[in-house]
Design a protein around this motif. Structure first.
Motif, mmCIF file in Angstrom:
data_model
loop_
_atom_site.group_PDB
_atom_site.id
_atom_site.type_symbol
_atom_site.label_atom_id
_atom_site.label_comp_id
_atom_site.label_asym_id
_atom_site.label_seq_id
_atom_site.Cartn_x
_atom_site.Cartn_y
_atom_site.Cartn_z
ATOM 1 N N SER A 13 -5.421 17.361 1.153
ATOM 2 C CA SER A 13 -4.688 16.126 0.878
ATOM 3 C C SER A 13 -4.041 15.590 2.149
ATOM 4 O O SER A 13 -3.386 14.562 2.120
ATOM 5 C CB SER A 13 -3.612 16.374 -0.188
ATOM 6 N N LYS A 14 -4.215 16.295 3.249
ATOM 7 C CA LYS A 14 -3.642 15.858 4.521
ATOM 8 C C LYS A 14 -4.608 14.915 5.217
ATOM 9 O O LYS A 14 -5.487 15.326 5.947
ATOM 10 C CB LYS A 14 -3.336 17.067 5.403
ATOM 11 N N ILE A 15 -4.430 13.633 4.930
ATOM 12 C CA ILE A 15 -5.276 12.598 5.506
ATOM 13 C C ILE A 15 -4.349 11.500 6.019
ATOM 14 O O ILE A 15 -3.438 11.081 5.307
ATOM 15 C CB ILE A 15 -6.248 12.034 4.452
ATOM 16 N N SER A 16 -4.579 11.065 7.233
ATOM 17 C CA SER A 16 -3.690 10.064 7.815
ATOM 18 C C SER A 16 -3.781 8.746 7.050
ATOM 19 O O SER A 16 -4.808 8.413 6.452
ATOM 20 C CB SER A 16 -4.034 9.830 9.282
ATOM 21 N N SER A 17 -2.693 8.020 7.094
ATOM 22 C CA SER A 17 -2.664 6.728 6.402
ATOM 23 C C SER A 17 -3.694 5.769 6.993
ATOM 24 O O SER A 17 -4.285 4.968 6.269
ATOM 25 C CB SER A 17 -1.265 6.120 6.448
ATOM 26 N N GLY A 18 -3.934 5.867 8.284
ATOM 27 C CA GLY A 18 -4.931 5.008 8.919
ATOM 28 C C GLY A 18 -6.332 5.259 8.383
ATOM 29 O O GLY A 18 -7.091 4.318 8.123
ATOM 30 N N LYS A 19 -6.664 6.529 8.212
ATOM 31 C CA LYS A 19 -7.978 6.879 7.669
ATOM 32 C C LYS A 19 -8.086 6.456 6.205
ATOM 33 O O LYS A 19 -9.116 5.956 5.766
ATOM 34 C CB LYS A 19 -8.247 8.369 7.827
ATOM 35 N N LEU A 20 -7.010 6.654 5.448
ATOM 36 C CA LEU A 20 -7.012 6.218 4.049
ATOM 37 C C LEU A 20 -7.231 4.715 3.945
ATOM 38 O O LEU A 20 -8.023 4.248 3.119
ATOM 39 C CB LEU A 20 -5.692 6.587 3.360
ATOM 40 N N CYS A 21 -6.541 3.959 4.772
ATOM 41 C CA CYS A 21 -6.687 2.498 4.761
ATOM 42 C C CYS A 21 -8.112 2.089 5.118
ATOM 43 O O CYS A 21 -8.705 1.229 4.460
ATOM 44 C CB CYS A 21 -5.709 1.845 5.725
ATOM 45 N N ALA A 22 -8.666 2.708 6.153
ATOM 46 C CA ALA A 22 -10.021 2.367 6.587
ATOM 47 C C ALA A 22 -11.039 2.668 5.495
ATOM 48 O O ALA A 22 -11.931 1.852 5.224
ATOM 49 C CB ALA A 22 -10.370 3.131 7.865
ATOM 50 N N ILE A 23 -10.909 3.809 4.846
ATOM 51 C CA ILE A 23 -11.852 4.186 3.791
ATOM 52 C C ILE A 23 -11.682 3.294 2.571
ATOM 53 O O ILE A 23 -12.663 2.832 1.987
ATOM 54 C CB ILE A 23 -11.699 5.671 3.440
#
Length: 73
Positions: free
Chosen positions: A41-51
């Motif tokens: 569950s450790k995923i950066s907010s930037g990566k979440l937004c991009a995906i």
């Protein structure tokens, strides 16, 4: 369910390949492999937004706050 499992699931469900998502979002392909081996569950907010932007789904869906993948505007 970990965030990465949900991300990998929606990628497969929508018919995308991990390679294509990685290439189009600038996220390393090796990260998708790591998520498959060891869900997290450790995923950066930037990566979440991009995906989320790439897949056309909400961040709330990716992090498990809703079962509705649609972006509510």
């Amino acid at each position: 369910m970990e965030h990465s499992e949900r991300i990998l699931g929606i990628i497969a469900e929508r018919g995308f390949t991990q390679y294509r998502v990685a290439k189009d979002t600038g996220i390393s392909l090796s990260l998708f492999g790591k998520w498959k081996e060891k869900p997290t569950s450790k995923i950066s907010s930037g990566k979440l937004c991009a995906i989320a932007d790439y897949l056309g789904c909400s961040i709330d869906y990716l992090v498990g706050r809703t079962e509705n993948p649609d972006v509510n505007r």
